[in-house]
Motif scaffolding. Structure first.
Motif, mmCIF file in Angstrom:
data_model
loop_
_atom_site.group_PDB
_atom_site.id
_atom_site.type_symbol
_atom_site.label_atom_id
_atom_site.label_comp_id
_atom_site.label_asym_id
_atom_site.label_seq_id
_atom_site.Cartn_x
_atom_site.Cartn_y
_atom_site.Cartn_z
ATOM 1 N N THR A 122 0.826 -1.203 0.000
ATOM 2 C CA THR A 122 0.000 0.000 0.000
ATOM 3 C C THR A 122 0.863 1.257 0.000
ATOM 4 O O THR A 122 0.593 2.218 -0.730
ATOM 5 N N ALA A 123 1.931 1.246 0.796
ATOM 6 C CA ALA A 123 2.830 2.394 0.847
ATOM 7 C C ALA A 123 3.514 2.603 -0.500
ATOM 8 O O ALA A 123 3.655 3.741 -0.966
ATOM 9 N N ALA A 124 3.936 1.491 -1.123
ATOM 10 C CA ALA A 124 4.583 1.591 -2.436
ATOM 11 C C ALA A 124 3.625 2.160 -3.459
ATOM 12 O O ALA A 124 4.007 2.967 -4.325
ATOM 13 N N ALA A 125 2.343 1.743 -3.399
ATOM 14 C CA ALA A 125 1.346 2.234 -4.349
ATOM 15 C C ALA A 125 1.094 3.721 -4.153
ATOM 16 O O ALA A 125 0.882 4.458 -5.119
ATOM 17 N N GLN A 126 1.119 4.168 -2.894
ATOM 18 C CA GLN A 126 0.912 5.588 -2.631
ATOM 19 C C GLN A 126 2.016 6.427 -3.245
ATOM 20 O O GLN A 126 1.775 7.536 -3.726
ATOM 21 N N ASP A 127 3.236 5.909 -3.239
ATOM 22 C CA ASP A 127 4.373 6.633 -3.798
ATOM 23 C C ASP A 127 4.503 6.437 -5.313
ATOM 24 O O ASP A 127 5.176 7.219 -5.980
ATOM 25 N N TYR A 128 3.894 5.385 -5.850
ATOM 26 C CA TYR A 128 4.043 5.018 -7.266
ATOM 27 C C TYR A 128 3.556 6.132 -8.182
ATOM 28 O O TYR A 128 2.504 6.719 -7.928
ATOM 29 N N PRO A 129 4.316 6.386 -9.261
ATOM 30 C CA PRO A 129 5.632 5.832 -9.600
ATOM 31 C C PRO A 129 6.744 6.752 -9.110
ATOM 32 O O PRO A 129 6.586 7.955 -9.065
ATOM 33 N N VAL A 130 7.870 6.157 -8.784
ATOM 34 C CA VAL A 130 9.015 6.933 -8.322
ATOM 35 C C VAL A 130 10.123 6.972 -9.374
ATOM 36 O O VAL A 130 11.171 7.572 -9.139
ATOM 37 N N ARG A 131 9.890 6.342 -10.502
ATOM 38 C CA ARG A 131 10.854 6.353 -11.607
ATOM 39 C C ARG A 131 10.093 6.158 -12.914
ATOM 40 O O ARG A 131 8.884 5.892 -12.907
ATOM 41 N N PRO A 132 10.760 6.285 -14.068
ATOM 42 C CA PRO A 132 10.060 6.162 -15.344
ATOM 43 C C PRO A 132 9.359 4.812 -15.515
ATOM 44 O O PRO A 132 9.829 3.779 -15.031
ATOM 45 N N VAL A 133 8.237 4.859 -16.207
ATOM 46 C CA VAL A 133 7.448 3.670 -16.534
ATOM 47 C C VAL A 133 7.491 3.475 -18.044
ATOM 48 O O VAL A 133 7.392 4.443 -18.796
ATOM 49 N N VAL B 208 -1.589 -0.552 -7.212
ATOM 50 C CA VAL B 208 -0.979 0.084 -8.383
ATOM 51 C C VAL B 208 -1.924 -0.019 -9.573
ATOM 52 O O VAL B 208 -2.121 0.958 -10.320
ATOM 53 N N ILE B 209 -2.525 -1.202 -9.775
ATOM 54 C CA ILE B 209 -3.504 -1.393 -10.854
ATOM 55 C C ILE B 209 -4.638 -0.386 -10.700
ATOM 56 O O ILE B 209 -5.055 0.268 -11.674
ATOM 57 N N ASP B 210 -5.155 -0.258 -9.489
ATOM 58 C CA ASP B 210 -6.284 0.642 -9.252
ATOM 59 C C ASP B 210 -5.902 2.102 -9.489
ATOM 60 O O ASP B 210 -6.706 2.890 -10.004
ATOM 61 N N LYS B 211 -4.683 2.448 -9.115
ATOM 62 C CA LYS B 211 -4.217 3.824 -9.304
ATOM 63 C C LYS B 211 -4.114 4.157 -10.793
ATOM 64 O O LYS B 211 -4.532 5.239 -11.239
ATOM 65 N N LEU B 212 -3.585 3.225 -11.582
ATOM 66 C CA LEU B 212 -3.487 3.420 -13.027
ATOM 67 C C LEU B 212 -4.874 3.436 -13.664
ATOM 68 O O LEU B 212 -5.150 4.243 -14.565
ATOM 69 N N ASN B 213 -5.753 2.539 -13.207
ATOM 70 C CA ASN B 213 -7.105 2.491 -13.742
ATOM 71 C C ASN B 213 -7.814 3.834 -13.553
ATOM 72 O O ASN B 213 -8.454 4.355 -14.482
ATOM 73 N N ALA B 214 -7.703 4.400 -12.370
ATOM 74 C CA ALA B 214 -8.350 5.681 -12.087
ATOM 75 C C ALA B 214 -7.814 6.782 -12.996
ATOM 76 O O ALA B 214 -8.574 7.615 -13.503
ATOM 77 N N ALA B 215 -6.504 6.772 -13.239
ATOM 78 C CA ALA B 215 -5.895 7.808 -14.073
ATOM 79 C C ALA B 215 -6.318 7.663 -15.533
ATOM 80 O O ALA B 215 -6.596 8.661 -16.214
ATOM 81 N N VAL B 216 -6.364 6.421 -16.027
ATOM 82 C CA VAL B 216 -6.774 6.191 -17.424
ATOM 83 C C VAL B 216 -8.241 6.557 -17.616
ATOM 84 O O VAL B 216 -8.623 7.212 -18.594
ATOM 85 N N ASN B 217 -9.092 6.152 -16.670
ATOM 86 C CA ASN B 217 -10.512 6.485 -16.775
ATOM 87 C C ASN B 217 -10.756 7.987 -16.697
ATOM 88 O O ASN B 217 -11.632 8.519 -17.375
ATOM 89 N N ALA B 218 -9.959 8.674 -15.875
ATOM 90 C CA ALA B 218 -10.077 10.131 -15.794
ATOM 91 C C ALA B 218 -9.680 10.769 -17.122
ATOM 92 O O ALA B 218 -10.312 11.734 -17.589
ATOM 93 N N ALA B 219 -8.635 10.225 -17.741
ATOM 94 C CA ALA B 219 -8.192 10.761 -19.035
ATOM 95 C C ALA B 219 -9.263 10.592 -20.100
ATOM 96 O O ALA B 219 -9.480 11.477 -20.935
#
Length: 325
Positions: free
Chosen positions: A23-34, A266-277
Motif C-alpha cells: 500500500t505504501a509503495a502504491a501511494q508513492d508510485y511511480p518513483v521512476r520512469p514507466v 498500483v492497478i487501481d491507481k493506473l485504472n483511475a488515471a486512465v478512466n479520468a483521461a
C-alpha cells in the motif's frame, strides 16, 4: 500477553506487513520512469494512443511514461516481453483485440493472456474502414464482392499481421461475403497501408482514424465502414451492413495490461488515471474528431470484457483455415 495471543499477534503482524508495504509503495508510485510496451509498429492506432495516454499519465504522476515499440509475430513478441517483466507497475502493455484473437490463433505463444497479464483499463475503440486501391474497378462494396467472386483467389488484402483486428476483420468479411481473397500480412500497419496505397495489394481494412487522411487524399477508395452506424469522420461512406452484409461488425479497441502479480493498489491507481483521461473534454474532442470512442471500466469489468472477447474470436478462428501451424 499469553503465549498463544503473542503468537497470534506476531502472525497478524507478518501477514499485515507485506500489505502495508504494498500500500505504501502504491501511494508513492511511480518513483521512476514507466515503460509502455506497444507490440505494434509506429504510427498505428495503438502507438498513437499509447503516446497520448503516456503523456497524460506523465502529467498525472510526474514521471516519464516511455513508449517502446516491440513489433513482430502479430503482437506476440512485445506481449511476451511484457508478460515476463517484473510485476512492479513499471512495465505496462498497450494491447488490443489482437491479443484476445491470438489466444486461439497462435497456440504456440509463450504466454497466456489471462494468466500472465493483469487487466488495468480499456482506453478506446474505433470503427474500421474497407478500402481499395483506386485502380480496382469497384465503386461499391457489392461491386467488390462481385469482382472477387469472378476471380476467386486472385485478389488480395493487406493487414498488419496475423491475429490483428484488421486480419480478423478481413477473415470475417470473407466468410460473411462468401469470397476468396488472399491475406497478405505485413510487419505493421504503416507498411500494410503503403501496400494498398501503392497498389501492391487491392484491399485493406484499417482503423478509421489511421486511414481517413488517405481517403481524403483519394489515395484509396472507401467502400464501407464496419460499425453499427456511420462514422462521424466518414459520414458519406455506408456501413458494411448498409452495403449488404447483414450483421457484419468489426472494431479495434485498445487497453492497458500489466504483468500478473502487479500490486492491486498500483492497478487501481493506473485504472483511475486512465478512466479520468478518457473523460477529459480535450481528449474526448480529439478522439471524436478521429472517429474513436472512449471506454471506461474497472479492472474487474475489463477482465470480464477480455474473457468474452477471447471466446468471440475463438469462434471466428474456427471458421477459416488461415491459421499458422
Amino acid at each position: 500477553m499469553t503465549g498463544w495471543r503473542l503468537v497470534a499477534a506476531m502472525a497478524a503482524t507478518l501477514v499485515a506487513a507485506p500489505l502495508l508495504a504494498t500500500t505504501a509503495a502504491a501511494q508513492d508510485y511511480p518513483v521512476r520512469p514507466v515503460r509502455i510496451i506497444v507490440p505494434f509498429g509506429a504510427g498505428g492506432p495503438a502507438d498513437v494512443t499509447a503516446r497520448l495516454i503516456g503523456n497524460v499519465l506523465q502529467e498525472s504522476f510526474g514521471q516519464p511514461f516511455v513508449i517502446e515499440n516491440r513489433t513482430g509475430a502479430g503482437g506476440v513478441i512485445g506481449t511476451v516481453e511484457a508478460a515476463k517483466s517484473p510485476p512492479d507497475g513499471y512495465t505496462l502493455l498497450m494491447m488490443s483485440n489482437t491479443q484476445t484473437a491470438n489466444e486461439s490463433l497462435v497456440p504456440q505463444r509463450k504466454y497466456e493472456l489471462m494468466r500472465d497479464l493483469a487487466p488495468i483499463a480499456p482506453v478506446n475503440y474505433s470503427d474500421l474502414v474497407i478500402v481499395v486501391h483506386p485502380q480496382v474497378p469497384a465503386k461499391t462494396l457489392a461491386e467488390f464482392i462481385a469482382l472477387a467472386k469472378l476471380q476467386p483467389g486472385k485478389l488480395n488484402y493487406a493487414s498488419s499481421g496475423q491475429g490483428t483486428p484488421y486480419h480478423m476483420a478481413g477473415e470475417l468479411f470473407k466468410t460473411m461475403a462468401g469470397i476468396d481473397v488472399v491475406h497478405v500480412p505485413y510487419r505493421n500497419s504503416g507498411e500494410a497501408r503503403s501496400g494498398v496505397i501503392g497498389g501492391q495489394v487491392q484491399m485493406m481494412i484499417d482503423a478509421v482514424p489511421a486511414m481517413a487522411p488517405n481517403v481524403a487524399e483519394n489515395q484509396v477508395r472507401a467502400l464501407a465502414t464496419t460499425g453499427k452506424s456511420r462514422s462521424t469522420v466518414l459520414p458519406n461512406v455506408p456501413t458494411a451492413m448498409e452495403a449488404g452484409i447483414a450483421g457484419y461488425e468489426a472494431t479495434i479497441w485498445l487497453g492497458l495490461m500489466a504483468p500478473a502479480g502487479t500490486p492491486k493498489p498500483v492497478i487501481d491507481k493506473l485504472n483511475a488515471a486512465v478512466n479520468a483521461a478518457a473523460k477529459r473534454p480535450d481528449i474526448v474532442k480529439l478522439w471524436t474528431e478521429q472517429g474513436a470512442v472512449p471506454l471506461s471500466m474497472t479492472p474487474e469489468e475489463f477482465d470480464k470484457f477480455l474473457r468474452g472477447d477471447i471466446v468471440k474470436w475463438a469462434e471466428v478462428v474456427k471458421k477459416f483455415a488461415d491459421k499458422p501451424q
